[in-house]
Design a protein around this motif. Structure first.
Motif, PDB file in Angstrom:
ATOM      1  N   GLY B  60       0.815  -1.213   0.000  1.00 25.76           N
ATOM      2  CA  GLY B  60       0.000   0.000   0.000  1.00 25.76           C
ATOM      3  C   GLY B  60       0.849   1.264   0.000  1.00 25.76           C
ATOM      4  O   GLY B  60       0.534   2.239  -0.695  1.00 25.76           O
ATOM      5  N   ALA B  63       2.252   1.819  -3.357  1.00 26.01           N
ATOM      6  CA  ALA B  63       1.214   2.359  -4.244  1.00 26.01           C
ATOM      7  C   ALA B  63       1.098   3.871  -4.065  1.00 26.01           C
ATOM      8  O   ALA B  63       1.054   4.628  -5.043  1.00 26.01           O
ATOM      9  N   GLY B  64       1.076   4.323  -2.820  1.00 25.23           N
ATOM     10  CA  GLY B  64       0.963   5.757  -2.549  1.00 25.23           C
ATOM     11  C   GLY B  64       2.143   6.531  -3.117  1.00 25.23           C
ATOM     12  O   GLY B  64       1.972   7.603  -3.709  1.00 25.23           O
ATOM     13  N   THR B  67       1.763   7.024  -6.823  1.00 21.87           N
ATOM     14  CA  THR B  67       0.814   8.058  -7.273  1.00 21.87           C
ATOM     15  C   THR B  67       1.491   9.422  -7.337  1.00 21.87           C
ATOM     16  O   THR B  67       0.989  10.327  -7.992  1.00 21.87           O
ATOM     17  N   GLN B  88      -3.811  -6.547  -1.741  1.00 15.45           N
ATOM     18  CA  GLN B  88      -3.241  -5.197  -1.836  1.00 15.45           C
ATOM     19  C   GLN B  88      -2.607  -5.008  -3.218  1.00 15.45           C
ATOM     20  O   GLN B  88      -2.729  -3.946  -3.826  1.00 15.45           O
ATOM     21  N   ASN B  91      -5.788  -4.693  -5.608  1.00 15.54           N
ATOM     22  CA  ASN B  91      -6.647  -3.504  -5.540  1.00 15.54           C
ATOM     23  C   ASN B  91      -5.897  -2.176  -5.441  1.00 15.54           C
ATOM     24  O   ASN B  91      -6.382  -1.162  -5.935  1.00 15.54           O
ATOM     25  N   SER B  92      -4.747  -2.171  -4.767  1.00 11.85           N
ATOM     26  CA  SER B  92      -4.033  -0.896  -4.611  1.00 11.85           C
ATOM     27  C   SER B  92      -2.970  -0.671  -5.688  1.00 11.85           C
ATOM     28  O   SER B  92      -2.496   0.444  -5.855  1.00 11.85           O
ATOM     29  N   TYR B  95      -5.137  -2.667 -10.117  1.00 10.42           N
ATOM     30  CA  TYR B  95      -6.387  -2.039 -10.582  1.00 10.42           C
ATOM     31  C   TYR B  95      -6.137  -0.583 -10.993  1.00 10.42           C
ATOM     32  O   TYR B  95      -6.502  -0.174 -12.107  1.00 10.42           O
ATOM     33  N   PRO B  96      -5.461   0.225 -10.154  1.00 10.33           N
ATOM     34  CA  PRO B  96      -5.147   1.587 -10.614  1.00 10.33           C
ATOM     35  C   PRO B  96      -3.910   1.667 -11.513  1.00 10.33           C
ATOM     36  O   PRO B  96      -3.487   2.756 -11.877  1.00 10.33           O
ATOM     37  N   LYS B  97      -3.352   0.529 -11.896  1.00 13.61           N
ATOM     38  CA  LYS B  97      -2.198   0.453 -12.814  1.00 13.61           C
ATOM     39  C   LYS B  97      -1.051   1.345 -12.353  1.00 13.61           C
ATOM     40  O   LYS B  97      -0.495   2.122 -13.136  1.00 13.61           O
ATOM     41  N   LEU B  98      -0.709   1.250 -11.097  1.00 13.42           N
ATOM     42  CA  LEU B  98       0.353   2.095 -10.554  1.00 13.42           C
ATOM     43  C   LEU B  98       1.729   1.501 -10.873  1.00 13.42           C
ATOM     44  O   LEU B  98       1.883   0.297 -11.019  1.00 13.42           O
TER      45      LEU B  98
END
Lengths: 273, 308
Positions: B60, B63-64, B67, B88, B91-92, B95-98
């Motif tokens: 997580g 992921a942050g 971004t 994690q 979804n983190s 899904y947001p393709k980070l």
């Protein structure tokens, strides 16, 4: 900082508009989560319309303050706020949860302009917010990161992993809210799996803790300002709230966690708001 | 020949690339000495974040950071990266393709003595199911370094699988590496051996043994399990017989990926060398590879059976 009555009044009337959107959106969608959207409404309205530095014309502006809705099921609230703020046309709000909509059932940053993080699976937002706050420190940027969690969400273990990280890395540029409405899907939090005493837990994890009434704009704004002055520690604002706030027949009713109102009920709700 | 573990190559590559790409940040979950991210941590302490024994938070937080324009490499053992933190990662990150690189070490049976709890034999299958994910499993130290570089340059989530065991170096320093492109390492037309990771070396040995019995084996290295190189698999199918080899369960990994392509485009007799739907156990890596039928001899046997 003194907060004028005018500011408070403006924010309260904005929050009423947001609450109306929430009720209408969920009714139109035929599903969604009104209770927790309404309980967090004053907090998120205050953040976007008074506190946070964002630019609807430039949603990816690198210097912007960040917001993570860790309790992602309150998506209708965030969508209503973003639309009112001008990130996308308000007409989009009535497409919530429909096939092809930019407004997914839970927040999807790839679909909705102005969304800083994809959430919805509970417990994951604080970690992402930590990452954003670490990035700010690394780049010597002054933006702040805000995150809203549910009280039931505190039952997720990852929240406490992340709570350790926020304190360990002294993320004083991070302010978290706990929407303490006291209810989760299966009933009162004390009965299902009590996360209480929330304040003492966060204190023990090394956080600065502020207690407020989560529906009092003045208290929300003052707490946010106080958090900005705290150094070397993250702040959590534990906001006592009422689930379903603003719609009398939804208030404190666990049944309104994830249910759409009928047309009759919408009428009644809009009148009350 | 010197033997080097792919995790060693990972640690070195990360420290090298960190100098060129300042947006790279590295996160670990209390295993930096083992995953070799400690090399980066020593060189760039301000860009290294130890998250402690908390793999869900590890993913997580990565992921942050992503971004905000960072290129996070999140490292821990494969079992925890893909199992403990699966949701994690889904979804983190996916899904947001980070732009997060999940660089997992200690994959497969060759973790050895630590036993089944630590032997990740299903990670490739798990990561392959996720939309937006690229899945890379290098065969040796040279390929591992190139894979790290390619992953850093690739926009989007990447899963990198590294091993604990020191393995022989197969590739030349100037060999090409392109995500999604398999490579024919040896020409042949009787049977094709398609291998990934540390089984590539075994596949090459198997081809030599087969040659002595008059069978010319084509050997293909698949470092990218997703997106899979369909073209090279269809070329392999021209041999009329295929053996896949992976240090992973036969469910959902390389064998499955190859079978999926063949079943739809060119049904071809095949056999899968891999772990046959069971857990590992403690032991010396080389002994475990024998016990679980993951050797050149096992590949030879499968090739002969299929040609019979």
């Amino acid at each position: 900082m003194s907060i004028s009555c005018e500011t408070i009044n403006e924010l309260n009337s904005k929050a009423r508009i947001i609450r109306r959107h929430i009720v209408e959106m969920i009714a139109e969608a035929g599903s969604g989560h009104p209770g927790g959207s309404l309980s967090s409404a004053d907090i998120v309205t205050a953040l976007y319309f008074h506190v946070m530095n964002v630019d609807p014309q430039n949603p990816h502006w690198p210097e912007r303050d960040r917001f993570v809705l860790s309790k992602g099921h309150a998506a209708p609230l965030l969508y209503a706020v973003l639309a009112e703020k001008g990130f996308f046309p308000k007409e989009e709000l009535l497409t919530l949860r429909k096939t092809g909509s930019m407004l997914q059932g839970h927040p999807d940053m790839k679909s909705t302009p102005g969304l800083d993080m994809t959430t919805g699976s509970l417990g994951q937002g604080l970690s992402a917010a930590n990452g954003m706050a670490l990035a700010a420190k690394l780049d010597n940027k002054s933006y702040r990161v805000y995150v809203v969690m549910g009280d039931g969400e505190l039952e997720e273990g990852q929240i406490w992993e992340a709570a350790m990280t926020s304190a360990h890395y002294k993320l004083d540029n991070l302010t978290a809210f706990v929407d303490n409405n006291g209810l989760q899907i299966d009933g009162p939090i004390q009965k299902v799996m009590s996360p209480e005493n929330i304040q003492e837990k966060f204190k023990a994890f090394g956080w600065n803790v502020i207690d407020i009434d989560g529906h009092d704009m003045k208290q929300i704004l003052e707490a946010v300002e106080e958090a900005k002055t705290v150094k070397s520690r993250p702040t959590v604002i534990v906001a006592k709230t009422v689930k379903g706030k603003g719609v009398p027949f939804m208030e404190n009713q666990v049944g309104w966690h994830g249910k759409a109102p009928s047309l009759e009920q919408v009428k009644e709700a809009l009148q009350s708001i | 020949m010197t033997k080097i573990a792919t995790r060693e190559a990972y640690g070195e590559a990360l420290a090298e690339i960190g100098e060129e790409i300042k947006d790279i940040v590295v996160l670990d979950a209390d295993l930096s000495g083992s995953t070799k991210t400690a090399i980066f941590a020593k060189k760039y302490p301000e860009r290294f974040f130890n998250i402690g024994i908390a793999e869900q938070d590890l993913m997580g937080t990565a992921a942050g950071l992503a971004t905000c324009g960072k290129i996070p490499f999140a490292s821990t053992f494969a079992i925890f990266a893909t199992g403990r933190a699966f949701e994690q990662v889904r979804n983190s990150i996916c899904y947001p393709k980070l732009n997060v690189k999940i660089a997992a070490t200690h994959a497969g049976l060759t973790v050895g003595e630590d036993g089944a709890t630590h032997q990740s034999i299903e990670d490739l299958a798990l990561m392959r199911t996720l939309p937006n994910m690229t899945v890379i499993n290098p065969a040796d130290a040279v390929e591992a370094k190139k894979a790290v570089r390619a992953a850093a340059a690739h926009e989007g989530p990447v899963y990198l699988r590294f091993g604990r065991l020191a393995v022989e170096t197969i590739f030349e320093e100037d060999s090409e590496f392109e995500i999604g492109k398999g490579k024919i390492l040896r020409e042949g037309n009787d049977v094709a051996i398609i291998a990934t990771g540390i089984m590539v070396g075994e596949a090459l040995k198997a081809a030599e043994i087969l040659e002595k019995s008059g069978l010319k084996a084509m050997v293909i290295n698949i470092h990218t399990l997703k997106p899979i190189d369909e073209e090279i698999i269809l070329k392999a199918a021209e041999c009329g017989a295929i053996v896949t080899a992976e240090e992973h369960t036969i469910i959902g990994g390389l064998g499955s990926a190859v079978a999926e392509v063949l079943a739809e485009k060119k049904p071809t007799p095949m056999k899968r060398i891999g772990i046959k739907d069971k857990f590992g156990q403690s032991g010396k890596p080389e002994e475990l590879l024998k016990l679980y039928n993951l050797t050149a001899e096992d590949i030879v046997k499968a090739a002969k059976e299929i040609k019979r």
